[in-house]
Design a protein around this motif. Structure first.
Motif, PDB file in Angstrom:
ATOM      1  N   LYS A 144      47.696  31.419  39.222  1.00  0.00           N
ATOM      2  CA  LYS A 144      49.038  31.906  38.872  1.00  0.00           C
ATOM      3  C   LYS A 144      49.154  32.098  37.365  1.00  0.00           C
ATOM      4  O   LYS A 144      49.576  33.136  36.894  1.00  0.00           O
ATOM      5  CB  LYS A 144      50.098  30.900  39.351  1.00  0.00           C
ATOM      6  CG  LYS A 144      50.247  30.869  40.864  1.00  0.00           C
ATOM      7  CD  LYS A 144      51.335  29.877  41.262  1.00  0.00           C
ATOM      8  CE  LYS A 144      50.967  29.158  42.535  1.00  0.00           C
ATOM      9  NZ  LYS A 144      51.346  27.747  42.508  1.00  0.00           N
ATOM     10  N   GLU A 145      48.783  31.036  36.632  1.00  0.00           N
ATOM     11  CA  GLU A 145      48.878  31.093  35.178  1.00  0.00           C
ATOM     12  C   GLU A 145      47.487  30.952  34.580  1.00  0.00           C
ATOM     13  O   GLU A 145      46.596  30.348  35.172  1.00  0.00           O
ATOM     14  CB  GLU A 145      49.762  29.951  34.664  1.00  0.00           C
ATOM     15  CG  GLU A 145      51.253  30.134  34.946  1.00  0.00           C
ATOM     16  CD  GLU A 145      51.919  31.128  34.022  1.00  0.00           C
ATOM     17  OE1 GLU A 145      51.297  31.534  33.018  1.00  0.00           O
ATOM     18  OE2 GLU A 145      53.076  31.506  34.320  1.00  0.00           O
ATOM     19  N   THR A 146      47.327  31.514  33.375  1.00  0.00           N
ATOM     20  CA  THR A 146      46.057  31.396  32.668  1.00  0.00           C
ATOM     21  C   THR A 146      46.329  30.862  31.275  1.00  0.00           C
ATOM     22  O   THR A 146      47.281  31.299  30.626  1.00  0.00           O
ATOM     23  CB  THR A 146      45.361  32.766  32.589  1.00  0.00           C
ATOM     24  OG1 THR A 146      45.194  33.259  33.910  1.00  0.00           O
ATOM     25  CG2 THR A 146      44.001  32.652  31.934  1.00  0.00           C
ATOM     26  N   ILE A 147      45.529  29.871  30.851  1.00  0.00           N
ATOM     27  CA  ILE A 147      45.700  29.370  29.487  1.00  0.00           C
ATOM     28  C   ILE A 147      44.409  29.569  28.701  1.00  0.00           C
ATOM     29  O   ILE A 147      43.319  29.648  29.279  1.00  0.00           O
ATOM     30  CB  ILE A 147      46.115  27.876  29.445  1.00  0.00           C
ATOM     31  CG1 ILE A 147      45.057  26.997  30.116  1.00  0.00           C
ATOM     32  CG2 ILE A 147      47.488  27.662  30.048  1.00  0.00           C
ATOM     33  CD1 ILE A 147      45.187  25.530  29.787  1.00  0.00           C
ATOM     34  N   LEU A 148      44.567  29.643  27.400  1.00  0.00           N
ATOM     35  CA  LEU A 148      43.425  29.800  26.507  1.00  0.00           C
ATOM     36  C   LEU A 148      42.955  28.414  26.048  1.00  0.00           C
ATOM     37  O   LEU A 148      43.779  27.593  25.649  1.00  0.00           O
ATOM     38  CB  LEU A 148      43.849  30.654  25.303  1.00  0.00           C
ATOM     39  CG  LEU A 148      42.714  31.142  24.402  1.00  0.00           C
ATOM     40  CD1 LEU A 148      41.806  32.111  25.159  1.00  0.00           C
ATOM     41  CD2 LEU A 148      43.299  31.819  23.167  1.00  0.00           C
ATOM     42  N   VAL A 149      41.663  28.166  26.143  1.00  0.00           N
ATOM     43  CA  VAL A 149      41.121  26.881  25.717  1.00  0.00           C
ATOM     44  C   VAL A 149      40.229  27.092  24.502  1.00  0.00           C
ATOM     45  O   VAL A 149      39.361  27.967  24.491  1.00  0.00           O
ATOM     46  CB  VAL A 149      40.306  26.206  26.852  1.00  0.00           C
ATOM     47  CG1 VAL A 149      39.747  24.872  26.382  1.00  0.00           C
ATOM     48  CG2 VAL A 149      41.152  26.030  28.092  1.00  0.00           C
ATOM     49  N   ASP A 150      40.481  26.292  23.481  1.00  0.00           N
ATOM     50  CA  ASP A 150      39.694  26.337  22.255  1.00  0.00           C
ATOM     51  C   ASP A 150      38.811  25.094  22.281  1.00  0.00           C
ATOM     52  O   ASP A 150      39.325  23.975  22.207  1.00  0.00           O
ATOM     53  CB  ASP A 150      40.677  26.286  21.071  1.00  0.00           C
ATOM     54  CG  ASP A 150      39.999  26.694  19.786  1.00  0.00           C
ATOM     55  OD1 ASP A 150      38.821  27.061  19.855  1.00  0.00           O
ATOM     56  OD2 ASP A 150      40.662  26.634  18.731  1.00  0.00           O
ATOM     57  N   TYR A 151      37.496  25.274  22.424  1.00  0.00           N
ATOM     58  CA  TYR A 151      36.610  24.125  22.632  1.00  0.00           C
ATOM     59  C   TYR A 151      35.618  23.989  21.488  1.00  0.00           C
ATOM     60  O   TYR A 151      35.083  24.981  20.987  1.00  0.00           O
ATOM     61  CB  TYR A 151      35.870  24.289  23.965  1.00  0.00           C
ATOM     62  CG  TYR A 151      34.834  23.229  24.233  1.00  0.00           C
ATOM     63  CD1 TYR A 151      35.208  21.920  24.524  1.00  0.00           C
ATOM     64  CD2 TYR A 151      33.474  23.540  24.193  1.00  0.00           C
ATOM     65  CE1 TYR A 151      34.247  20.946  24.770  1.00  0.00           C
ATOM     66  CE2 TYR A 151      32.509  22.566  24.443  1.00  0.00           C
ATOM     67  CZ  TYR A 151      32.907  21.276  24.728  1.00  0.00           C
ATOM     68  OH  TYR A 151      31.955  20.316  24.969  1.00  0.00           O
ATOM     69  N   SER A 199      40.319  21.327  22.851  1.00  0.00           N
ATOM     70  CA  SER A 199      39.526  20.334  23.586  1.00  0.00           C
ATOM     71  C   SER A 199      38.183  20.075  22.924  1.00  0.00           C
ATOM     72  O   SER A 199      37.595  20.964  22.286  1.00  0.00           O
ATOM     73  CB  SER A 199      39.306  20.844  25.017  1.00  0.00           C
ATOM     74  OG  SER A 199      38.359  20.053  25.674  1.00  0.00           O
ATOM     75  N   LYS A 200      37.733  18.829  23.072  1.00  0.00           N
ATOM     76  CA  LYS A 200      36.370  18.495  22.633  1.00  0.00           C
ATOM     77  C   LYS A 200      35.572  17.920  23.790  1.00  0.00           C
ATOM     78  O   LYS A 200      34.491  17.355  23.601  1.00  0.00           O
ATOM     79  CB  LYS A 200      36.423  17.490  21.481  1.00  0.00           C
ATOM     80  CG  LYS A 200      36.894  18.142  20.201  1.00  0.00           C
ATOM     81  CD  LYS A 200      36.862  17.192  19.038  1.00  0.00           C
ATOM     82  CE  LYS A 200      37.286  17.943  17.784  1.00  0.00           C
ATOM     83  NZ  LYS A 200      37.389  17.089  16.624  1.00  0.00           N
ATOM     84  N   MET A 201      36.149  18.010  25.012  1.00  0.00           N
ATOM     85  CA  MET A 201      35.485  17.407  26.167  1.00  0.00           C
ATOM     86  C   MET A 201      35.680  18.292  27.407  1.00  0.00           C
ATOM     87  O   MET A 201      36.827  18.544  27.799  1.00  0.00           O
ATOM     88  CB  MET A 201      36.079  16.000  26.401  1.00  0.00           C
ATOM     89  CG  MET A 201      35.674  15.343  27.699  1.00  0.00           C
ATOM     90  SD  MET A 201      33.968  14.827  27.625  1.00  0.00           S
ATOM     91  CE  MET A 201      33.811  14.027  29.209  1.00  0.00           C
TER      92      MET A 201
END
Lengths: 252, 150
Positions: free
Chosen positions: B80-87, B115-117
């Motif tokens: 439904k929703e999409t989020i951007l992850v900065d890893y 995120s770092k994990m």
């Protein structure tokens, strides 16, 4: 008949049955485990997604299943003990708890070893993992509670009550992956069907049968051991309650 | 005998405290082990400083590495929703596009998850590579469905 005599007649029958079959059970356990290990480690193909790492499952899943089997035995035995107060059943419960600690611990350790290469962590606060760790603590607590109480009858009764209360954790362990959001994958064999291909299923089934037989074998040996210790204590007056023993010591 | 008994007694108390901690502390908090992207986008700002977990499917062709750094970006969706992850870090071996992943970190006011994990979430189906290539589908719980709100 004195309590010690009736104890002996009840136990002798059960011990005889256990003694007659224990070697055959142990032999079958070894057979199934060797066949399962050969199939699992050499003959079966790697998984499409996890690769070779999937082979840890052949050890982890049977150990986890036997841990639940051990606790189920402990639970049913405890109910029976509270009903009939049969001392040999109490020995059986005590043995199931001790063996259960071993199976639960190995299931946790092998699970951790599997988790690192697949999930990328040794441990996480996932409902399945936490409820299973609680199972280990309940079992250790059970064994320690037994060591804490001197009076054998009180010891057996209190321990049985603890085991019955602790049983609430078992459905939580089993269904945690279906009830809640978990990192742990859901059940592979469920109402949805079987999601393991035959090549991977065969060694898993062989190992599960072998490990269950190993559990019964270990249970038989340990029950006998605890029974003999019980008998020795009975001869030395260990079956007497604390005040009775004090009276006996005063008289002698 | 007395020394032994008090030792065991203390151990029993420690175990009971351990069980209590697991049940009332960590376990209760983790009954919601992870959020879904749909829940994260409507999270109140109170959560901005809290470490949370989000699970979703890694959107195909969304993974973008920054060369010569450990930085990467990708999108996580629950359908439904999409989020951007900065890893920042080395992704695990089983982290792949189109597969499940759980990321641990912070949802910030910039509407990006930092995120770092990363933990890879695999499904409960097991089969040889040949069967997968032949297009065999075993009955399993849809990974996306395991993320839906019950």
């Amino acid at each position: 008949m004195s309590p010690i005599e009736s104890l002996v007649t009840v136990m002798h029958k059960l011990i005889k049955i256990l003694r007659r079959f224990e070697e055959k059970i142990g032999f079958c356990a070894a057979l199934f485990i060797f066949a399962g290990l050969y199939m699992g480690l050499i003959a079966s193909p790697p998984d499409y997604y996890q690769g070779e790492v999937v082979r840890i499952m052949y050890v982890h899943v049977p150990f986890a299943k036997c841990a639940l089997l051990a606790y189920t035995t402990l639970f049913l035995g405890s109910l029976f003990y509270l009903w009939k107060k049969d001392p040999v059943v109490d020995n059986l419960c005590h043995a199931a708890a001790g063996v259960g600690v071993f199976f639960t611990l190995v299931a946790l350790v092998t699970g951790s070893i599997w988790a690192k290469p697949t999930w990328n962590t040794w441990w996480t606060w996932d409902p399945r993992l936490v409820s299973f760790a609680i199972l280990l603590l309940i079992l250790i607590g059970y064994v320690m509670l037994r060591a804490l109480i001197d009076d054998p009858r009180k010891e057996a009764t209190y321990a049985a009550v603890l085991a019955i209360i602790g049983f609430i954790d078992l459905p939580i362990v089993y269904f945690s992956v279906e009830w809640w959001r978990t990192l742990h994958q859901p059940m592979s064999i469920s109402v949805r069907g079987i999601s393991i291909s035959p090549e991977i299923r065969t060694p898993l089934i062989l190992m599960s049968i072998g490990m269950s037989l190993l559990f019964i074998y270990m249970l038989a040996i340990r029950t006998q051991m605890l029974y003999l210790r019980h008998l020795l204590e009975a001869k030395q007056g260990g079956l007497l309650s604390e005040p009775e023993r004090r009276l006996r010591d005063d008289l002698s | 005998m007395n020394k032994k008994r008090s030792g065991i007694f203390i151990s029993v108390v420690v175990i009971l405290l351990g069980i209590g901690y697991l049940i009332f502390g960590k376990f209760g908090e983790n009954l919601v082990y992870f959020f879904t992207p749909s829940e994260v986008v409507v999270l109140s700002p109170d959560y901005h400083k809290k470490k949370i977990r989000v699970a979703g499917m890694v959107v195909a062709e969304s993974v973008k590495m920054t060369p010569n750094t450990l930085q990467m970006r990708f999108s996580l969706t629950d359908g439904k929703e999409t989020i951007l992850v900065d890893y920042e870090g080395i992704p695990p071996d089983l982290f792949k596009e189109g597969q499940g992943a759980v990321v641990e970190g912070f949802w910030d006011a910039d509407r990006t998850f930092h995120s770092k994990m990363i933990m890879a979430k695999h499904s409960e189906d097991y089969m040889p590579i040949e069967m997968k290539e032949a297009g065999v589908v075993l009955p399993k719980k849809d990974l996306l469905k395991t993320l839906q709100v019950q």
